[in-house]
Write an enzyme that holds these catalytic residues in place. Structure first.
Site, PDB file in Angstrom:
ATOM      1  N   GLU A  37      -1.222  34.393 -40.952  1.00 37.27           N
ATOM      2  CA  GLU A  37      -2.177  35.421 -41.376  1.00 37.27           C
ATOM      3  C   GLU A  37      -2.374  36.466 -40.272  1.00 37.27           C
ATOM      4  O   GLU A  37      -2.594  37.645 -40.547  1.00 37.27           O
ATOM      5  CB  GLU A  37      -3.540  34.780 -41.679  1.00 37.27           C
TER       6      GLU A  37
ATOM      7  N   ASP B 192      -4.851  30.620 -53.966  1.00 31.91           N
ATOM      8  CA  ASP B 192      -4.732  29.593 -55.002  1.00 31.91           C
ATOM      9  C   ASP B 192      -6.007  29.547 -55.836  1.00 31.91           C
ATOM     10  O   ASP B 192      -7.075  29.895 -55.371  1.00 31.91           O
ATOM     11  CB  ASP B 192      -4.508  28.221 -54.353  1.00 31.91           C
TER      12      ASP B 192
END
Ligand code: SAH
Length: 238
Positions: free
Chosen positions: A34, A196
């Site tokens: 990230e 998700d």
């Protein structure tokens, strides 16, 4: 008389600080995957003269973008296991040490998170984050309550709390960063990109890994937009 006077002085100080241009921001990111796109986008350089205690795996990148000093900290790889030091313990320690060393005007905790398909209509402003109505409007971002726990998967107990509190996103660091930021009185905002759907059909870990790269690109874009928006503004304009 005295408490009254002191109270209003304190309010004045807070107001003054909110009207100063933001000059230093601290970005806290848990995973290397990230962090690196953001490091590259702002051409941040790794710190060669560490501000952190010797031997800790925490990594600081820094640089100047427009009128902003940007520090990005990542808790690094676990010294024993070699995996990203995700979760609340590392996040709170690295946030604490970075605030002490760098005195930022604003903290941005950026990262991936799980979302909920059934609750997204209930998205509301998070209680502990610094309020940024102009930023949300201008960049067309959604506001929501973030739930933090030290597990990627959701236990039934977590689920009950998440439902009871109308949380719409779930991560493993946000509340830790919020806690330390609040403790040391530094405003903090949270940018989370959804990897998700927690209450969807696919197993969370599988879906998380499948989407990590694509979602990281979206996260990096959102962080860049937010930093661009922040540049030249003071806290009260966010
Ligand atoms: N070794 C771990 C790696 C997961 S780390 C495992 O596979 O179990 C997950 C990272 O992404 C954390 O930094 C967390 O903040 C974030 N994250 C993404 N989706 C999440 C979800 N559904 N629930 C909790 N955290 C999530």
């Amino acid at each position: 008389m005295a408490p009254h006077g002191e109270g209003s002085e304190e309010a004045m100080v807070v107001q003054d600080e909110n009207r100063k241009p933001i000059s230093s921001i601290l970005i806290v990111i848990a995973m290397q995957t990230e962090a690196m796109p953001v490091v590259n986008k702002f051409q941040l350089k790794e710190d060669l003269d560490p501000v952190f205690p010797k031997g800790v795996p925490w990594v600081r990148y820094h640089g100047v973008y427009k009128d902003l000093h940007i520090n990005l900290v990542w808790p690094g790889k676990d010294l024993t296991l070699g995996v990203d030091s995700v979760g609340t313990i590392s996040a709170s320690l690295v946030t604490y040490a970075a605030i002490q060393a760098l005195q930022p005007d604003l903290i941005i905790n950026a990262g991936t998170a799980g979302g909920f398909k059934v609750f997204d209509l209930y998205g509301v402003g998070s209680r502990q984050s610094f309020s940024t109505p102009n930023l949300l409007k201008e960049l067309n971002l959604k506001a929501g309550k973030l739930s933090t726990g030290d597990s990627l998967d959701m236990s039934p107990q977590d689920e009950a709390s998440i439902v009871a509190n109308d949380a719409t996103v779930k991560d493993m660091e946000g509340a830790a960063v919020a806690y330390v930021a609040d403790l040391l009185k530094v405003p903090a905002i949270f940018i989370k990109a959804v990897t998700d759907i927690v209450d969807g059909d696919k197993p969370t870990a599988e879906e998380f890994l499948q989407n990590l790269a694509a979602v990281t690109a979206a996260l990096d874009q959102a962080v860049a937009q937010v930093v661009d928006f922040i540049s030249g503004k003071c806290l009260s304009e966010l």
